[in-house]
Design an enzyme around this catalytic site. Structure first.
Site, mmCIF file in Angstrom:
data_model
loop_
_atom_site.group_PDB
_atom_site.id
_atom_site.type_symbol
_atom_site.label_atom_id
_atom_site.label_comp_id
_atom_site.label_asym_id
_atom_site.label_seq_id
_atom_site.Cartn_x
_atom_site.Cartn_y
_atom_site.Cartn_z
ATOM 1 N N GLU A 191 0.804 -1.221 0.000
ATOM 2 C CA GLU A 191 0.000 0.000 0.000
ATOM 3 C C GLU A 191 0.839 1.274 0.000
ATOM 4 O O GLU A 191 0.566 2.201 -0.747
ATOM 5 C CB GLU A 191 -0.957 0.022 1.209
ATOM 6 C CG GLU A 191 -2.141 -0.909 1.095
ATOM 7 C CD GLU A 191 -1.840 -2.317 1.526
ATOM 8 O OE1 GLU A 191 -0.707 -2.575 2.002
ATOM 9 O OE2 GLU A 191 -2.722 -3.182 1.414
ATOM 10 N N HIS A 260 -10.415 -4.132 10.776
ATOM 11 C CA HIS A 260 -11.131 -4.003 9.502
ATOM 12 C C HIS A 260 -12.392 -3.156 9.655
ATOM 13 O O HIS A 260 -13.267 -3.211 8.799
ATOM 14 C CB HIS A 260 -11.549 -5.386 8.966
ATOM 15 C CG HIS A 260 -10.464 -6.106 8.239
ATOM 16 N ND1 HIS A 260 -9.299 -6.503 8.839
ATOM 17 C CD2 HIS A 260 -10.354 -6.502 6.941
ATOM 18 C CE1 HIS A 260 -8.539 -7.135 7.949
ATOM 19 N NE2 HIS A 260 -9.155 -7.139 6.797
#
Lengths: 457, 323
Positions: A191, A260
């Site tokens: 990322e 998450h």
């Protein structure tokens, strides 16, 4: 550049109006705020003010003309040094552009389309003849990307699993087939690296869309989102720009635990140099993602996993929505419920329940978190005198904290009760279903808060 | 490969310009006329110039570091504009909004000095992707210190450069210190060897030998430009000053500092080499030295006399407007 003056929408439902009378003539110099025309609708007559300064180059619509559609050009202002010749040249360019738009869609060509400059209109109003298709948010997002990639050869998509696998949440379905691996690029699980890579590509002239599998993973990349994408234009004295979209699901999903299940709207909305969008409906997701891709600034586009499968009516016509405009989804008089993204749905449900108990709630979908539509927020509070602000993220230093402060600063005298914040519980998201439910915003939370600010039991 | 007389003069002028820019800044910083942090590049000139002499201004990009003045000058950024930027003046290349650690000049292919250690390699990777996509023939080179070599971004960038076969050269400058900590402590194994682990070529050269850097750079840049993909050059570098101007360098011995300046001065080495081979003579090199000193006098005087940014510039350049 000359400035087009459009037929204004004087109410949310207005589609056409009458240019009753011009108060200026061609060649007159106007300043922002000068009255230039009287506009009539079936409900009222209003005066139109100039929003820019310049010379009236052309009155396109004559005084007395009826049934002028909203957003039609009614006059053209010239800026300093422009002359009528330039105006004519532009008019011919506009005409040819319009002709191209009206032509039937050409088959996809082998060569990439050429880059085009961005121009975003005001919030369009879809007339009674508009046709709609029911689409999921997932499909609407895909369509937005596909349409913009067809339009502009500099736009490409990059991220984990976006190409071969068609997206971890299947948002990029079909894009690899249509656009090929040079424009739909699978990345390693990297990322920070590909956020930087994409920002560098934007610096050097491309227009990347970066998909984060979720924004939870973008914490790895936040250095490049902020230190590179958001700040470099300023640090370089305006030389280096980053037309880039960082998009992906954000906020709590269901039963996936703390790493998450976080909303980052407040984090990114704090950063000058970024724009932050968080839509609720499929139509808004499509129109705003298209706007984000065309925007010459870095845009953080926060989607919601639990909304991906929700279906909404989406206009079939080609449209782009303005960034920075909130939307009133339900009119009301007693209390304003102001939210964005997933909890807009929660607020709408709460408004239904409140109606049954005789409380008329107005529901405002912010759609854009930065820049905030300050005027819409103030207007609704002036109307209802009470506000419940709702987000899924943590309240501390969050979006609702900002909303609350804004309302206090700008609309204090109109408040009949303190603003109430409803937000995610101040804990990492628990895994157990019962705890998760307690930690997330529920319809009952909003109903209770609305009653509180209305001083009702 | 033998360089032409013009190439030798160009390289020497650039290296001398970097040296005098940095030495003058060091003096001015000690006098207190320059604000902020100044990280000096003195001693490493051969690396920036050895690379950038192969790069085009318009299609090739470099990414830089907090120690970026040398990279900027080597890539052709205007010296007076840089000085004015460091003096925070409106005439600076970034209008006084960037400063020493954020000098950028996109027209010169300079993506920006970057104050985040390891920040530039992914950005340079993006410029390489753009060059490949638009088929410009451009090459992108991030300069990376031995400290940044240990950042995840660098590993990520090296992997992706290979995965996407991008026109890149990873230029590592190992000056032996990551800020104040020795590379012998903080950097495991060999930087060059990391290239081989990703399946790309790597080589190590002496950074005080302009000709060695220049030759290695030629090979790596030609390879990248011709579609042969990324590679790594590690140069042993010799940092004359501390991490920043004013760093007392208690972590380095007096002998080491003496040796760095006396035995590893790339400019002295260059002069010895070209004069012994009778390629250039002392007088013309001395003349360049004098011209560069005059340029620095002018740059400092003009920077000090230049106006500050206007208060109304405070809120400009945050967002780009629609075109």
């Amino acid at each position: 550049m000359s400035i087009s003056i459009l037929m204004p929408a004087l109410s949310p439902t207005m589609e056409v109006g009458t240019v009753a009378k011009w108060l200026v003539k061609e060649g007159d110099t106007v300043r922002a705020g000068d009255l230039i025309a009287e506009i009539e609708t079936d409900k009222a007559t209003m005066e139109l003010e100039a929003v820019d300064e310049g010379t009236v180059g052309r009155l396109v619509v004559e005084g007395g003309t009826e049934n002028v559609p909203v957003n039609q050009v009614i006059a053209i202002l010239l800026e300093d040094g422009e002359d009528a010749a330039a105006l004519m040249a532009e008019a011919s360019v506009e005409a040819s552009t319009t002709a191209e738009t009206a032509a039937p869609a050409a088959p996809v060509e082998a060569t990439a389309p050429q880059p085009v400059a961005a121009s975003i209109p005001d919030d369009p109003e879809f007339g009674p003849d508009a046709t709609y298709t029911e689409l999921t948010v997932r499909e609407a997002l895909r369509d937005a990307m596909a349409e913009e990639m067809r339009r502009d050869g500099d736009v490409f998509l990059m991220g984990e699993e976006v190409a071969q696998y068609q997206g971890a949440y299947k948002v990029s379905q079909g894009l690899l087939d249509e656009f090929g691996p040079k424009r739909v690029i699978d990345t390693p699980i990297t990322e920070h690296g590909f956020a930087g890579l994409s920002t560098g590509a934007a610096f050097a002239g491309l227009k990347p869309i970066v998909e984060f599998m979720t924004f939870n993973f973008a914490m790895q990349a936040i250095d490049h989102i902020i230190n590179s994408a958001a700040k470099t234009r300023y640090m370089s004295g305006g030389q280096v720009t980053a037309p880039i979209v960082f998009r992906g699901p954000n906020g709590p999903a269901a039963r996936v635990g703390a790493q998450h299940s976080q909303c980052y709207a407040g984090w990114y909305a704090q950063v000058p140099g970024l724009k932050v969008i968080a839509p609720y409906s499929a139509a808004d997701a499509k129109g705003l993602l298209k706007a984000a891709i065309r925007d010459p600034n870095p845009v953080v586009f926060l989607e919601h996993e639990l909304l991906y499968g929700h279906k909404f009516d989406v206009p079939e016509e080609d449209y782009v929505l303005p960034i920075g405009k909130a939307k009133t989804l339900r009119e009301g008089t007693d209390v304003s419920l102001i939210s964005f993204a997933y909890t807009v749905g929660t607020a709408l449900e709460a408004a239904d329940q409140l109606a049954q108990e005789g409380i008329s709630a107005e529901v405002i979908d912010l759609r854009t978190i930065r820049p905030l539509d300050t005027q819409a927020i103030i207007d609704t509070v002036k109307k209802t005198n009470r506000a419940v602000v709702v987000e899924q993220g943590w309240a501390t230093c969050g979006v609702t904290a900002e909303l609350s402060a804004l309302i206090m600063e700008e609309a204090f005298d109109w408040l009949d009760a303190p603003v109430k914040r409803i937000a995610g519980a101040d804990i990492p998201m628990p895994y157990a279903a019962n705890l998760e439910q307690l930690a997330t915003v529920q319809v009952a939370d909003i109903v209770r808060a609305a009653k509180d600010v209305c001083y009702r039991e | 490969m033998q360089l032409s007389r013009e190439e030798l003069l160009s390289a020497y002028t650039r290296m001398r310009t970097i040296r005098e820019f940095e030495e003058r800044l060091n003096v001015e910083f000690q006098k207190g006329t320059v604000p902020g942090f100044i990280h000096l590049y003195s001693g490493q000139e051969g690396i920036a110039v050895g690379i950038c002499e192969h790069l085009d201004e318009d299609r090739d990009y470099i990414g830089s570091t907090h120690r970026g003045h040398g990279h900027c000058i080597a890539k052709g950024v205007d010296v007076k504009g840089m000085m004015a930027e460091i003096y925070a003046k409106s005439t600076g290349v970034c209008g006084g909004k960037g400063g020493s650690m954020h000098i950028a000049d996109l027209d010169k292919g300079m993506l920006g000095a970057n104050a985040i250690v390891g920040g530039a390699p992914p950005l340079a990777l993006g410029a390489a992707l753009t060059a490949k996509t638009l088929k410009t023939g451009g090459v992108s080179v991030p300069f990376i210190g031995d400290g940044a070599a240990n950042q995840g971004t660098v590993a990520e960038a090296m992997n992706m450069a290979c995965v996407l076969n991008l026109p890149m050269v990873f230029m590592f400058e190992n000056n032996g210190y990551a800020e104040f900590t020795a590379a012998s402590y903080a950097t495991a194994g060999s930087i060059e060897a990391r290239a081989k682990a990703y399946g790309m070529p790597g080589t190590t050269v002496a950074g005080d030998d302009f000709f060695a850097v220049h030759e290695a750079a030629r090979e790596a840049i030609d390879r990248a430009r011709n579609g042969g993909g990324p590679s790594v050059i590690e140069a042993t570098a010799y940092r004359f000053h501390g991490h920043f101007s004013g760093d007392p360098q208690v972590y380095r011995s007096a002998e080491e500092l003496k040796s760095v300046r006396e035995d590893h001065d790339v400019l002295n080495n260059f002069r010895d080499r070209v004069t012994e081979a009778a390629l250039l003579d002392q007088q013309e090199l001395d003349a360049i030295d004098a011209e560069v000193l005059t340029l620095m006098d002018e740059a400092v005087a003009e920077a000090m006399a230049a106006p500050d940014p206007m208060p109304e510039d405070l809120f400009t350049d945050v967002y780009n407007t629609y075109q």
